[in-house]
Write a protein that holds these residues in place. Structure first.
Motif, PDB file in Angstrom:
ATOM      1  N   ILE A 176      -3.745   4.282  -0.139  1.00 30.19           N
ATOM      2  CA  ILE A 176      -4.327   3.756  -1.369  1.00 30.19           C
ATOM      3  C   ILE A 176      -3.471   2.603  -1.885  1.00 30.19           C
ATOM      4  CG2 ILE A 176      -5.418   5.935  -2.047  1.00 30.19           C
ATOM      5  CD1 ILE A 176      -3.074   6.370  -3.973  1.00 30.19           C
ATOM      6  N   HIS A 177      -4.012   1.881  -2.835  1.00 26.91           N
ATOM      7  CA  HIS A 177      -3.248   0.787  -3.451  1.00 26.91           C
ATOM      8  C   HIS A 177      -2.166   1.381  -4.336  1.00 26.91           C
ATOM      9  CE1 HIS A 177      -2.460  -2.814  -5.905  1.00 26.91           C
ATOM     10  NE2 HIS A 177      -2.844  -3.460  -4.804  1.00 26.91           N
ATOM     11  N   GLU A 178      -1.012   0.703  -4.417  1.00 29.07           N
ATOM     12  CA  GLU A 178       0.130   1.268  -5.150  1.00 29.07           C
ATOM     13  C   GLU A 178      -0.089   1.354  -6.648  1.00 29.07           C
ATOM     14  OE1 GLU A 178       1.475  -3.102  -4.407  1.00 29.07           O
ATOM     15  OE2 GLU A 178       1.351  -1.489  -2.979  1.00 29.07           O
TER      16      GLU A 178
ATOM     17  N   GLY B 298      -9.308  12.268  -5.333  1.00 33.88           N
ATOM     18  CA  GLY B 298      -9.256  12.298  -6.789  1.00 33.88           C
ATOM     19  C   GLY B 298      -7.930  12.771  -7.364  1.00 33.88           C
ATOM     20  N   ALA B 299      -6.936  12.997  -6.520  1.00 32.22           N
ATOM     21  CA  ALA B 299      -5.642  13.481  -7.003  1.00 32.22           C
ATOM     22  C   ALA B 299      -4.941  12.392  -7.815  1.00 32.22           C
ATOM     23  CB  ALA B 299      -4.766  13.906  -5.832  1.00 32.22           C
TER      24      ALA B 299
ATOM     25  N   MET C   3       0.843  -1.182   0.000  1.00 27.06           N
ATOM     26  CA  MET C   3       0.000   0.000   0.000  1.00 27.06           C
ATOM     27  C   MET C   3       0.889   1.246   0.000  1.00 27.06           C
ATOM     28  SD  MET C   3      -3.060  -1.255   0.015  1.00 27.06           S
ATOM     29  CE  MET C   3      -4.305  -0.179   0.614  1.00 27.06           C
ATOM     30  N   SER C   4       0.360   2.309  -0.589  1.00 29.89           N
ATOM     31  CA  SER C   4       1.073   3.575  -0.607  1.00 29.89           C
ATOM     32  C   SER C   4       0.115   4.670  -0.151  1.00 29.89           C
ATOM     33  CB  SER C   4       1.622   3.869  -2.002  1.00 29.89           C
ATOM     34  OG  SER C   4       0.570   4.003  -2.923  1.00 29.89           O
TER      35      SER C   4
END
Length: 116
Positions: free
Chosen positions: A11-13, A22-23, A1-2
């Motif tokens: 979030i997932h990598e 939303g970035a 994860m990152s």
């Protein structure tokens, strides 16, 4: 994860954008997907196969009829198109693409000679 570059949410990598804010994430995700798409051999292999079929058709002991000559012509043209696109866009499989173009050229010239 990152973590998101915009809000810091986990979030997932492989995520392209953050589901929270939303970035857009780092460009290396899309670039790595692009590299994998360029490494596929989906064009050089059909170019080689379509180049081999006309040459094998020309090795038949009897004289080919008009339908066989048309098939030789179409396979040779397809080999040249697939091989040319592969040479222009892909990094892997250049040897197969070159062989497909050369064999397609031989088949195309032979088909033209048989039609005349």
């Amino acid at each position: 994860m990152s973590y998101c570059r915009g809000c810091g949410h986990q979030i997932h990598e492989t995520a392209i954008s953050c589901p929270q804010c939303g970035a857009l994430q780092a460009q290396h995700n899309t670039n790595s997907q692009q590299v994998r798409a360029d490494d596929s051999l989906w064009l050089p292999i059909p170019a080689l196969i379509c180049g081999l079929i006309p040459v094998l058709g020309l090795l038949a002991p009897e004289e080919p009829d008009k339908d066989q000559v048309l098939g030789i012509f179409l396979f040779a043209a397809t080999a040249i198109v697939f091989g040319s696109i592969s040479l222009a866009r892909q990094k892997r499989g250049k040897g197969m693409a070159i062989a497909g173009v050369v064999l397609g050229g031989i088949g195309l010239l032979a088909a033209i000679g048989l039609l005349a």
